[in-house]
Scaffold this motif. Structure first.
Motif, PDB file in Angstrom:
ATOM      1  N   ARG A   1       1.104  -1.364  -0.072  1.00 47.75           N
ATOM      2  CA  ARG A   1      -0.196   0.081   0.166  1.00 47.75           C
ATOM      3  C   ARG A   1       0.988   1.414   0.167  1.00 47.75           C
ATOM      4  O   ARG A   1       0.944   2.203  -0.917  1.00 47.75           O
ATOM      5  N   ALA A   2       2.045   0.710   0.755  1.00 42.87           N
ATOM      6  CA  ALA A   2       3.083   2.185   1.028  1.00 42.87           C
ATOM      7  C   ALA A   2       3.704   1.925  -0.566  1.00 42.87           C
ATOM      8  O   ALA A   2       3.371   3.960  -0.973  1.00 42.87           O
ATOM      9  N   TYR A   3       4.004   1.432  -0.891  1.00 39.61           N
ATOM     10  CA  TYR A   3       4.372   2.208  -3.017  1.00 39.61           C
ATOM     11  C   TYR A   3       3.067   2.287  -3.210  1.00 39.61           C
ATOM     12  O   TYR A   3       3.714   2.215  -4.669  1.00 39.61           O
ATOM     13  N   ASN A   4       1.924   1.918  -3.071  1.00 32.74           N
ATOM     14  CA  ASN A   4       0.946   1.844  -4.204  1.00 32.74           C
ATOM     15  C   ASN A   4       1.743   0.556  -5.750  1.00 32.74           C
ATOM     16  O   ASN A   4       1.510   1.004  -6.988  1.00 32.74           O
ATOM     17  N   ARG A   5       2.000  -0.336  -5.019  1.00 34.38           N
ATOM     18  CA  ARG A   5       2.062  -1.066  -6.342  1.00 34.38           C
ATOM     19  C   ARG A   5       2.360  -3.036  -6.218  1.00 34.38           C
ATOM     20  O   ARG A   5       1.634  -3.235  -4.886  1.00 34.38           O
ATOM     21  N   VAL A   6       1.026  -3.471  -7.020  1.00 30.02           N
ATOM     22  CA  VAL A   6       0.836  -4.983  -6.781  1.00 30.02           C
ATOM     23  C   VAL A   6       2.522  -5.391  -8.295  1.00 30.02           C
ATOM     24  O   VAL A   6       2.722  -5.411  -8.983  1.00 30.02           O
ATOM     25  N   ARG A   7       2.819  -7.046  -7.100  1.00 25.80           N
ATOM     26  CA  ARG A   7       3.334  -7.454  -8.059  1.00 25.80           C
ATOM     27  C   ARG A   7       2.540  -9.044  -8.328  1.00 25.80           C
ATOM     28  O   ARG A   7       2.548  -9.543  -7.101  1.00 25.80           O
ATOM     29  N   TYR A   8       2.126  -9.227  -9.795  1.00 24.45           N
ATOM     30  CA  TYR A   8       1.395 -10.814  -9.390  1.00 24.45           C
ATOM     31  C   TYR A   8       2.292 -11.587 -10.036  1.00 24.45           C
ATOM     32  O   TYR A   8       3.138 -11.510 -10.726  1.00 24.45           O
ATOM     33  N   THR A   9       3.039 -13.080  -9.672  1.00 29.05           N
ATOM     34  CA  THR A   9       3.831 -14.107 -10.134  1.00 29.05           C
ATOM     35  C   THR A   9       2.709 -15.047 -10.527  1.00 29.05           C
ATOM     36  O   THR A   9       1.783 -15.881  -9.974  1.00 29.05           O
ATOM     37  N   LEU A  10       2.757 -15.324 -11.887  1.00 25.58           N
ATOM     38  CA  LEU A  10       2.171 -16.259 -12.818  1.00 25.58           C
ATOM     39  C   LEU A  10       2.935 -17.553 -12.963  1.00 25.58           C
ATOM     40  O   LEU A  10       4.656 -17.276 -13.657  1.00 25.58           O
ATOM     41  N   VAL A  11       2.314 -18.190 -13.868  1.00 23.50           N
ATOM     42  CA  VAL A  11       3.180 -19.666 -14.322  1.00 23.50           C
ATOM     43  C   VAL A  11       2.335 -20.304 -15.191  1.00 23.50           C
ATOM     44  O   VAL A  11       1.466 -20.181 -14.510  1.00 23.50           O
ATOM     45  N   SER A  12       2.928 -20.462 -15.788  1.00 25.41           N
ATOM     46  CA  SER A  12       2.024 -21.007 -16.935  1.00 25.41           C
ATOM     47  C   SER A  12       3.743 -22.006 -18.117  1.00 25.41           C
ATOM     48  O   SER A  12       4.385 -22.410 -17.643  1.00 25.41           O
ATOM     49  N   TYR A  13       2.836 -23.297 -19.060  1.00 21.95           N
ATOM     50  CA  TYR A  13       3.829 -23.837 -19.748  1.00 21.95           C
ATOM     51  C   TYR A  13       4.332 -23.460 -21.034  1.00 21.95           C
ATOM     52  O   TYR A  13       3.600 -22.095 -20.775  1.00 21.95           O
ATOM     53  N   VAL A  14       5.375 -23.590 -21.557  1.00 19.15           N
ATOM     54  CA  VAL A  14       5.498 -23.182 -22.948  1.00 19.15           C
ATOM     55  C   VAL A  14       5.623 -24.617 -23.833  1.00 19.15           C
ATOM     56  O   VAL A  14       6.032 -25.513 -23.833  1.00 19.15           O
ATOM     57  N   MET A  15       5.307 -24.253 -25.358  1.00 17.21           N
ATOM     58  CA  MET A  15       4.870 -25.359 -26.612  1.00 17.21           C
ATOM     59  C   MET A  15       6.110 -25.251 -27.812  1.00 17.21           C
ATOM     60  O   MET A  15       6.326 -24.168 -27.616  1.00 17.21           O
ATOM     61  N   HIS A  16       6.291 -26.566 -28.305  1.00 20.02           N
ATOM     62  CA  HIS A  16       7.448 -26.394 -28.922  1.00 20.02           C
ATOM     63  C   HIS A  16       7.043 -27.520 -30.159  1.00 20.02           C
ATOM     64  O   HIS A  16       6.017 -27.611 -30.447  1.00 20.02           O
ATOM     65  N   ASP A  17       7.678 -26.692 -31.470  1.00 21.93           N
ATOM     66  CA  ASP A  17       7.360 -26.889 -32.573  1.00 21.93           C
ATOM     67  C   ASP A  17       8.035 -28.378 -33.130  1.00 21.93           C
ATOM     68  O   ASP A  17       8.970 -28.505 -31.195  1.00 21.93           O
TER      69      ASP A  17
END
Length: 317
Positions: free
Chosen positions: A57-73
């Protein structure tokens, strides 16, 4: 990226051992309606998981940590990750609900979607993280008309985040010596962005997007309102100030009765939190200041992978 039905079906049976992690930093933590909209957008695709959220709140900033996979050819090149559309959906919600001109906080920022950092996890590679960073950068620059600067592995020459930020005035408070408020950077950028226009929307600002090995974020509270002392300590701890290698720091106001040393540990396995904590305590003692035990703002990579696997398994059961 539109996928044919057969490709989408194959996603369901993919071996999820090649994972990418996104740290998404947004300049808001007080407007709950805005955060709700951003988080709803982040849950639209069940293949992407928000594993952590850290609002300040003091920084007025939020960080989200997201995860998913990566596909390849068939050649092994990365071609798809659900993270791409999830990041864009969250960015769209942020741009639609947050106005940088009315924003204020104790943490520096250059944009509504201030920073997007991609890390490889599990068996993913840095090339895959950089590929996704560049793809997201092109989308944000073109779709939202926001200037984007690439850094670290996503940049053609590996340019450092702090170098670009310094060029853009990120570290200079613009309100009463310790706050960042509104927009004061010129509307026409002198440094050409990697994606998007050279004209800045004052409501949306600039976005930084990078890819690099894991960075640990560690904050150390100083029990003093003397931000000048906090900045002196931060400077002496940082690599730039001749302190600890691979450590970047900011001395910031944090609430009404304290300041904080916000640390980025660029190689946490070499220079870890304990060493940084000891250095800050020693320097603070010379200033006659008390220091509290610091805290990480995110989990370790191993814990994040475990949490992702548990959450994705629960979603499919």
């Amino acid at each position: 990226m539109d996928l044919d039905p057969s490709f989408k079906d194959k996603k369901k049976t993919i071996d999820q051992s090649s994972l990418l992690c996104c740290k998404l930093f947004i300049s808001e933590s007080r407007n709950h309606a805005a955060l709700d909209a951003i988080e709803r957008a982040g849950r639209l695709d069940p293949e992407t998981v928000i594993v952590n959220k850290f609002p300040d709140r003091a920084y007025n900033r939020v960080r989200y940590t997201l995860v998913s996979y990566v596909m390849h050819d068939i050649t092994g090149s990365a071609i798809y990750s659900p993270l791409q559309q999830t990041i864009l959906a969250m960015a769209e919600a942020a741009f639609g609900t947050i106005d940088l001109e009315t924003h204020s906080g104790a943490h520096p920022r250059l944009g509504v979607v201030d920073d997007i950092l991609l890390h490889p996890l599990a068996r993913a590679s840095m090339d895959e993280a950089a590929w996704l960073a560049r793809a997201v950068a092109a989308d944000i620059g073109n779709r939202f008309q926001v200037p984007v600067y690439l850094y670290a592995a996503a940049h053609p020459t590996g340019k450092a985040l702090d170098t670009i930020r310094r060029e853009l005035g990120f570290y200079r408070p613009n309100f009463m010596g310790n706050q960042w408020a509104g927009w004061t950077t010129p509307e026409i950028l002198s440094e050409k962005p990697d994606e998007g226009p050279t004209m800045v929307s004052q409501a949306r600002g600039i976005t930084m997007i990078g890819a690099r090995p894991w960075v640990a974020l560690y904050n150390i509270p100083i029990m003093s309102t003397d931000v000048s002392a906090a900045r002196r300590i931060a400077r002496m701890v940082s690599a730039r100030g001749g302190g600890l290698p691979t450590v970047q720091t900011l001395g910031l106001v944090h609430g009404e009765d304290s300041t904080e040393i916000a640390c980025m540990l660029l190689e946490p396995n070499q220079i870890g939190a304990d060493r940084v904590q000891n250095q800050v305590e020693m320097l603070a003692a010379e200033e006659g200041l008390d220091v509290e035990k610091g805290y990480f703002t995110d989990s370790s990579p191993e814990m994040i992978v475990d949490k992702y696997m548990n959450l994705i398994s629960a979603e499919r059961d």
